[in-house]
Design an enzyme around this catalytic site. Sequence first.
Site, short mmCIF file in Angstrom:
data_model
loop_
_atom_site.label_atom_id
_atom_site.label_comp_id
_atom_site.label_asym_id
_atom_site.label_seq_id
_atom_site.Cartn_x
_atom_site.Cartn_y
_atom_site.Cartn_z
N LYS A 172 -98.09 -3.93 -7.97
CA LYS A 172 -97.60 -2.87 -7.07
C LYS A 172 -96.11 -3.07 -6.81
CE LYS A 172 -96.78 -0.90 -2.84
NZ LYS A 172 -95.66 -1.10 -1.92
N HIS A 197 -87.70 -7.55 5.53
CA HIS A 197 -88.38 -6.29 5.88
C HIS A 197 -88.12 -5.94 7.34
CE1 HIS A 197 -91.13 -4.26 3.15
NE2 HIS A 197 -91.14 -5.37 2.45
N ASP A 235 -93.15 12.11 -14.19
CA ASP A 235 -94.55 12.17 -13.75
C ASP A 235 -94.93 10.75 -13.32
OD1 ASP A 235 -97.30 12.14 -13.55
OD2 ASP A 235 -97.65 13.39 -15.31
N GLU A 261 -89.62 3.10 1.21
CA GLU A 261 -89.86 1.72 1.69
C GLU A 261 -88.56 0.92 1.79
OE1 GLU A 261 -93.11 -0.31 -0.28
OE2 GLU A 261 -92.25 -2.27 0.20
C1 MEV Z 1 -94.42 -4.63 -1.11
O1 MEV Z 1 -94.23 -3.25 -1.24
C2 MEV Z 1 -94.47 -5.30 -2.47
C3 MEV Z 1 -94.88 -6.77 -2.45
O2 MEV Z 1 -96.09 -6.93 -1.73
C4 MEV Z 1 -95.04 -7.20 -3.89
C5 MEV Z 1 -95.67 -8.57 -4.07
O3 MEV Z 1 -96.43 -9.00 -3.19
O4 MEV Z 1 -95.41 -9.17 -5.12
C6 MEV Z 1 -93.86 -7.62 -1.75
#
Ligand code: MEV
Length: 422
Positions: free
Chosen positions: A260, A374, A276, A82
């Site tokens: 995430k 991004h 792992d 990413e």
């Molecule tokens: C993208 O991979 C991760 C984000 O969505 C994390 C977040 O929203 O805090 C930017």
Amino acid sequence: MATSEIPNFYKFAPKDRIKIVKTFSNLEEKDVEHVISAAGLSIEAADHMIENVIGTIPVPLGIATNFLVNSKDYLVPMAIEEPSVVAAASNAAKMARKHGGFRTSNTGPVMIGQIQTVRVLDPHRARLDILSRKDELLKKANEQDPKLVSVGGGAKDLEVKVIDTARGQMVITELIVDCRDAMGANAVNTMAEAIAPMIESISHGKVLLRIISNLATHRLVRSAATFDREALGGEEVVDGILDAYAFADSDPYRCATHNKGIMNGIIAVALATGQDTRALEAGAHSYAARSGRYRSLTTYEKDTDGNLVGTIELPVAVGLIGGASAVHPVAKSCVRILGVKSAIELAEVIASVGLAQNLAALRALASEGIQRGHMKLHARNVAASAGATGELVEKVAQHMVSERKIRFDRAQELIGELSTAE
Ligand code: MEV
């Protein structure tokens, strides 16, 4: 000791970046060869690692700069597909440096092995009987791994609980094992299997599952950092980050994405160092839900000067011996790049990267939004997939960003236009 604060690292070519990393981490030539080779893992080695091997799949390996953890500088290898993640971690680490970087602590490299006993007539009697034989059970467990015991690890304690389930009451015996520098799944599972017959005869029940728990609440790692108010963009941004954190901590739909983002950093370092990754994901998310509500793995608050103080706490079950980190040539070189000497040190760097990653995401989300950064990288990917090579990738990408048209067909047109213009 060299600093991990390397201005304009992103502007160097990959071959020059690896030279900088080689000097910083005192790497050998073979490490450099492993890291730069897309086929860092031979098909023969892969065939020994899993079943039915047909190939390997390379993932980009980047270096996050600026990390200062417990006053030690680290260049952090991150394997991830990413865009923006490596740059974001490096930026956040820079904002923490002014106030001393990351400070960490841990509860030791201790895992839990569970032994499930079903069909016990008198489960509470069985619980007490198992507990009264604790010393014998621990001795039997430790006989399975004299090497681990000789370095100070091994089964240290045993707990027993009676749980209510849809299939009636069950007696769950939990073996508490200090895994030292191993992730520990093999050691713990072997011990759990070895004591199962004793548990069966003490409880007069039937032992079924004997397996490690990934909710590693005895293997917690904590990291804290103060992010400079001005570097973050001022008071408004700090308040925006606090609001973003409050949103995540109160709403599981937002919190899943918030956590995430933390795992973007954690898993990238884990993958680079041969860990792992599924065990880490399972541990992190189940820990986030331990109160019965799914919550943020990080916290944020303001200090008296208006700087932002961030913390993270989560289980980080990683190892340096016995797993892929000990056999995968690229993972071994990544461990050398990091220069970590123990599984705990690795876990503490990993948790710090998770905090940095989260802070960077919240800052972007609470100010300019996540898409601008991004899009630049996305545009490069689109340009490359449309056939641009060399300097043309950047030129086509820049054009598409300035036109706000990041599309495959536009990239193809621009490749034609810009390459004939040269
Ligand atoms: C993208 O991979 C991760 C984000 O969505 C994390 C977040 O929203 O805090 C930017």
